[in-house]
Design a protein around this motif. Structure first.
Motif, PDB file in Angstrom:
ATOM      1  N   THR A 179      40.238  44.095  37.908  1.00  0.00           N
ATOM      2  CA  THR A 179      41.293  43.097  37.701  1.00  0.00           C
ATOM      3  C   THR A 179      40.946  42.158  36.564  1.00  0.00           C
ATOM      4  O   THR A 179      41.808  41.785  35.753  1.00  0.00           O
ATOM      5  CB  THR A 179      41.540  42.310  38.990  1.00  0.00           C
ATOM      6  N   GLN A 180      39.702  41.766  36.484  1.00  0.00           N
ATOM      7  CA  GLN A 180      39.276  40.902  35.383  1.00  0.00           C
ATOM      8  C   GLN A 180      39.493  41.580  34.036  1.00  0.00           C
ATOM      9  O   GLN A 180      39.848  40.929  33.053  1.00  0.00           O
ATOM     10  CB  GLN A 180      37.816  40.502  35.581  1.00  0.00           C
ATOM     11  N   GLN A 181      39.298  42.892  33.997  1.00  0.00           N
ATOM     12  CA  GLN A 181      39.562  43.651  32.776  1.00  0.00           C
ATOM     13  C   GLN A 181      41.067  43.762  32.512  1.00  0.00           C
ATOM     14  O   GLN A 181      41.525  43.680  31.370  1.00  0.00           O
ATOM     15  CB  GLN A 181      38.957  45.052  32.884  1.00  0.00           C
ATOM     16  N   GLU A 239      43.356  41.730  33.074  1.00  0.00           N
ATOM     17  CA  GLU A 239      43.873  40.497  32.475  1.00  0.00           C
ATOM     18  C   GLU A 239      43.848  40.588  30.953  1.00  0.00           C
ATOM     19  O   GLU A 239      44.808  40.201  30.273  1.00  0.00           O
ATOM     20  CB  GLU A 239      43.038  39.306  32.938  1.00  0.00           C
ATOM     21  N   GLU A 292      39.193  35.053  42.867  1.00  0.00           N
ATOM     22  CA  GLU A 292      38.099  35.438  41.980  1.00  0.00           C
ATOM     23  C   GLU A 292      38.549  35.901  40.597  1.00  0.00           C
ATOM     24  O   GLU A 292      37.713  36.247  39.763  1.00  0.00           O
ATOM     25  CB  GLU A 292      37.268  36.545  42.645  1.00  0.00           C
ATOM     26  N   THR A 293      39.867  35.929  40.360  1.00  0.00           N
ATOM     27  CA  THR A 293      40.375  36.296  39.039  1.00  0.00           C
ATOM     28  C   THR A 293      41.497  35.331  38.672  1.00  0.00           C
ATOM     29  O   THR A 293      41.922  34.510  39.486  1.00  0.00           O
ATOM     30  CB  THR A 293      40.924  37.743  38.996  1.00  0.00           C
ATOM     31  N   ARG A 294      41.992  35.481  37.464  1.00  0.00           N
ATOM     32  CA  ARG A 294      43.092  34.628  37.024  1.00  0.00           C
ATOM     33  C   ARG A 294      44.434  35.355  37.042  1.00  0.00           C
ATOM     34  O   ARG A 294      45.443  34.811  36.586  1.00  0.00           O
ATOM     35  CB  ARG A 294      42.798  34.094  35.614  1.00  0.00           C
TER      36      ARG A 294
END
Length: 385
Positions: free
Chosen positions: A279-281, A283, A320-322
């Motif tokens: 998920t961070q990727q 974004e 934990e993510t944006r």
């Protein structure tokens, strides 16, 4: 990442109306969803399997989709629409690999929008879980000599349960899949959809690449976490190349394979830790929301099914993510849905089987919560509400 804009609380003209976050609008990029009750993709296995209208919507699909817009959901998402003939789960799946299919979908999109809901489409490829019979006929893989069967493909020649092992994909096959998703997105845009969702969950092709349980490759598309997520990121990039900057892209993920091995990124299956890292990727690749489900890739997984059992995985994405997350899975009661949104565990809830039981769930929920609902009730139905 695009900003999430939530309009301030609105109280209806009726003094008995109360503030409900479930029925507040949500804006992603330039698309505003009138409420947070969303219709999840649900395969109907009701398209023609052969002939000139193969994979196109039928009157059944129109009724299925438009009735939920009349029922008041903020987003209506089609069932998984295959980006290629070989990407179908069954021969009776919807497709969007040709213009005729897109043109037929356009008529349904117009009606969904007419009743105030946001039209969305899920783009998919079934990979090794393709070429099966319809669920009500057992859902088993079609026999190799069946005239409707085809060869399945996957990241590795690893079978799913009793399914036959797929053919391991070449890099040329992988490139074609990326091109197929891109072309499908172009057609979806021409059909009028406001949201495109990439199906990377439930054991279908992109999930097969993500999970070390099904991806045994040793090239750039396997092995490390970075290798296993490469195809999903390429697909997202391909869609973002053709999808307008003012319209959102979602990704549906299975947050865990439910194998009992939850050690992290070095696990032999797909885990919640890896989902957070993916998920961070996402974004950085222009994804606006993650639709958080679980399971589907390991045949003998032990899944503790109970009300809201998948919500904690959405909560992790939220915390934990944006990227905002939507929750799904045995969400059936209005107060349950309201609490999920109110506690910040998700920004929206996807309902599936509950909307099969009650197409007007959103309107009933608003009534139970004492909330005002948009889209407005059609005048033909006002006497009921």
């Amino acid at each position: 990442m695009s900003a999430v804009v939530v309009d301030g609380a609105r109280v209806g003209r009726d003094e008995e109306m109360t503030v409900s976050l479930l029925f507040e609008p949500l804006t992603l990029r330039e698309v505003t969803f009138p409420n947070r009750v969303w219709m999840s993709p649900m395969c109907q296995y009701s398209a023609d399997a052969e002939g000139p209208s193969t994979g196109a919507v039928t009157p059944w699909h129109r009724t299925h989709l438009v009735s939920r817009a009349v029922g008041g959901v903020g987003l209506v998402m089609t069932e998984a629409a295959s980006v290629s003939p070989e990407g179908r789960i069954t021969p009776w799946d919807l497709g969007i690999w040709n213009d005729q299919q897109a043109n037929a979908l356009a008529e349904v999109v117009t009606e969904i929008r007419q009743y105030g809901s946001v039209p969305a489409i899920q783009l998919a490829h079934a990979g090794r879980k393709a070429s099966t019979d319809a669920p009500w006929r057992g859902g088993k893989p079609l026999a190799a000599d069946d005239s409707l069967a085809w060869e399945t493909v996957g990241p590795s020649a690893v079978e799913f349960g009793h399914y036959p092992a797929p053919r391991e994909m070449t890099t040329a096959d992988i490139d074609k899949v990326v091109d197929d998703f891109r072309s499908a997105a172009v057609r979806a845009l021409a059909a009028g959809f406001d949201v495109a969702e990439v199906h990377a969950a439930h054991g279908y092709l992109l999930h097969q690449f993500l999970s070390p349980a099904s991806n045994h490759r040793t090239d750039e598309y396997g092995g490390s976490f970075e290798g296993r997520i490469r195809l999903t990121l390429r697909v997202v990039d391909a869609i973002r190349e053709v999808w307008p900057a003012d319209k959102p892209v979602f990704v549906r993920v299975s947050a865990t394979d439910w194998t009992g091995d939850e050690r992290g990124v070095d696990s032999e299956a797909w885990t919640p830790d890896q989902t957070v890292l993916l998920t961070q990727q996402l974004e950085d690749h222009g994804v606006d929301l993650v639709d958080v489900s679980t399971g589907g890739n390991v045949a003998k997984a032990s899944i503790p099914v109970e009300p809201g059992y998948q919500v904690p995985f959405a909560r992790r994405i939220q915390s934990e993510t944006r990227i905002p997350a939507a929750a799904v899975g045995l969400i059936t009661e209005p107060k349950q849905a309201e609490d999920i949104i109110g506690s910040g565990e998700a920004v929206a809830v996807f309902l599936a089987r509950e909307l099969l039981r009650d197409p007007y769930w959103a309107r009933r929920a608003a009534r139970e919560l004492g909330a005002e609902i948009t889209p407005a009730t059609p005048p033909q139905y006002e006497r009921a509400f």
